[in-house]
Write a protein that holds these residues in place. Structure first.
Motif: not given
Length: 245
Positions: A102, A106, A143, A229-231, A233, A237, A242
């Motif tokens: 993961n 990312a 995050q 990093c994240y579509e 947030q 993840l 997660k």
């Protein structure tokens, strides 16, 4: 993410298989420069010993797949972009000690999204330097701090919260229960020193649990890194809570 090439398991270790096809993967990812090729070879050698080839394999394949969706010759254009090479170089160095795919996914997204952003040379270089520090606890801490500050906890995470506890205890408990590390306070301090979390100095309260942490929101740079990093947030993840993509 799209399917990635599998690593053969019969007659060849994952690390050896990765080293064998590294040249093809780096060209696909727009990284056909000698320094990057040498770095991949070093990673391949380490992977043979540590059986840790999957994150690097996932990273290079994901970068290549994302570039291919931008335009037909995106990989060719990327190969002549030193900023793209620098960003990928930094991300791959971070992956040397990682085992979680993961993180690779990312960072692959971050490298390609950075290429798409209308940012100055210095801003992109700043992000690339940050990529080299984004190990699993750092990215999870960033995050989670953001999600806690914005009230985006999942039902499972919220069930941990004692409504009578202060926010230092709540966030500290969430981090402690979601990922076991030696010291979350020190990790959050390092994220602050990197410029990813707000500069807040809080000595805490006498007698509070040792897992309590200073609550800090992401800085402008921290928000940018999360966007790269994240579509989504708001979805955890990494760690115990997660949510699979």
């Amino acid at each position: 993410m799209t399917s990635q090439p599998s690593l053969p398991s019969q007659g060849m270790s994952e690390g050896a298989a990765f080293a064998q096809k590294a040249a093809t993967l780096i060209v696909k990812a727009g990284l056909s420069s000698i320094p990057l090729a040498a770095l991949v070879f070093d990673i391949g050698q380490m992977a043979v010993e540590l059986a840790n080839a999957r994150p690097q394999n996932r990273f290079l394949n994901d970068v290549g797949e994302r570039l291919s969706r931008l335009e037909a010759d995106a990989a060719v254009k990327a190969s002549s972009d030193p900023l793209h090479a620098n960003a990928a170089n930094a991300a791959m160095r971070a992956l040397l000690t990682e085992t979680n795919e993961n993180i690779a996914a990312a960072l692959a997204r971050a490298v390609v999204e950075l290429r798409k952003r209308d940012l100055s040379h210095y801003q992109k270089s700043e992000c690339a330097r940050i990529f080299a520090s984004l190990n699993e606890p750092f990215l999870h801490g960033l995050q989670t701090s953001s999600r806690y500050s914005h009230g985006q906890l999942t039902e499972a995470e919220s069930s941990l919260m004692d409504p009578n506890a202060d926010e230092r205890e709540q966030l500290g408990l969430l981090l402690k229960e979601s990922m076991q590390v030696t010291s979350w306070p020190s990790i959050l301090d390092q994220l602050m020193w990197l410029g990813l979390l707000e500069d807040v100095i809080d000595a805490g309260v006498i007698g509070e649990p040792d897992y309590a942490v200073t609550v800090r929101s992401p800085t402008k740079l921290g928000k940018l890194i999360l966007e790269l990093c994240y579509e989504d947030q708001s979805r955890p993840l990494l760690g115990r809570f997660k949510q699979e993509i």
